[in-house]
Each structure stands twice: as structure tokens, then as C-alpha cells.
Scaffold this motif. Sequence first.
Motif, PDB file in Angstrom:
ATOM      1  N   GLN A 166      75.516 -52.170 -27.981  1.00  0.00           N
ATOM      2  CA  GLN A 166      76.175 -50.870 -27.885  1.00  0.00           C
ATOM      3  C   GLN A 166      77.355 -50.969 -26.917  1.00  0.00           C
ATOM      4  O   GLN A 166      77.203 -51.450 -25.797  1.00  0.00           O
ATOM      5  N   THR A 170      79.594 -50.163 -32.020  1.00  0.00           N
ATOM      6  CA  THR A 170      78.445 -51.046 -31.939  1.00  0.00           C
ATOM      7  C   THR A 170      78.837 -52.392 -32.529  1.00  0.00           C
ATOM      8  O   THR A 170      79.377 -52.449 -33.637  1.00  0.00           O
ATOM      9  N   GLY A 207      80.485 -46.158 -33.644  1.00  0.00           N
ATOM     10  CA  GLY A 207      79.192 -45.673 -33.179  1.00  0.00           C
ATOM     11  C   GLY A 207      78.723 -44.477 -33.977  1.00  0.00           C
ATOM     12  O   GLY A 207      79.516 -43.766 -34.585  1.00  0.00           O
ATOM     13  N   LYS A 208      77.415 -44.279 -33.990  1.00  0.00           N
ATOM     14  CA  LYS A 208      76.791 -43.142 -34.659  1.00  0.00           C
ATOM     15  C   LYS A 208      77.238 -42.995 -36.111  1.00  0.00           C
ATOM     16  O   LYS A 208      77.684 -41.934 -36.551  1.00  0.00           O
ATOM     17  N   SER A 209      77.141 -44.087 -36.849  1.00  0.00           N
ATOM     18  CA  SER A 209      77.522 -44.070 -38.257  1.00  0.00           C
ATOM     19  C   SER A 209      76.484 -44.838 -39.076  1.00  0.00           C
ATOM     20  O   SER A 209      75.630 -45.528 -38.531  1.00  0.00           O
ATOM     21  N   HIS A 252      72.157 -48.267 -39.237  1.00  0.00           N
ATOM     22  CA  HIS A 252      72.575 -47.138 -38.389  1.00  0.00           C
ATOM     23  C   HIS A 252      73.112 -47.713 -37.080  1.00  0.00           C
ATOM     24  O   HIS A 252      72.447 -48.530 -36.452  1.00  0.00           O
ATOM     25  N   THR A 253      74.291 -47.260 -36.672  1.00  0.00           N
ATOM     26  CA  THR A 253      74.841 -47.757 -35.407  1.00  0.00           C
ATOM     27  C   THR A 253      74.658 -46.715 -34.315  1.00  0.00           C
ATOM     28  O   THR A 253      74.350 -45.580 -34.580  1.00  0.00           O
TER      29      THR A 253
END
Length: 91
Positions: free
Chosen positions: A6, A11, A58-60, A90-91
Motif C-alpha cells: 500500500q 497499491t 487505490g480502492k479500486s 481489490h486494491t
Amino acid sequence: MLERKQLKDRTQVTFVLPADTPPGPVSVVGDFNDWRPGTHTLVPRKDGSRAVTVALPGKSVHYFRYLATGGCWFDEEQADGHDGINSRLHT
């Protein structure tokens, strides 16, 4: 195997396979490289495995598969899920 690191807004995902399973060149192909084979080819590491690292937002959510010599497609067993034919990440 998937290794993740992270960072602030992204990520780093490292896709890892054993040195000879499957034999020959292997690339990771997914929505993050427009499904273009050869864009992210796994290369040998000191420990004998093969790997390639891709920086993703991130968050994808991303979908991918591996492509080996001879047109052999296969999935990542340690992925976050599968949608039928693709591995999900999932990142």
C-alpha cells in the motif's frame, strides 16, 4: 501468488509464479493494461520465482488472467475472487 504494498494513493501489486510452472514466458493481462499480452511479462527473481509489479489506483477493482506460451490462459488461485473466467483484485 499476489504481493501487495500500500502506498499513499495507489497499491503496488506483484504477480508471482514459480520458475517453471507453467514453462516458458508468462504475462499478466488485465483491464489495467487493456488486455494486451506481453505488456507485463513476468521476469525471474533471485529466489527462483518469476514476477512483475504493477502500480494500480487505490480502492479500486481490477480483473486479470495469466497468459502462458501457446495461448494457455489461467487464473490466480489467491485472487480476491473470480467472475467466471477472470481473477478479481481489490486494491
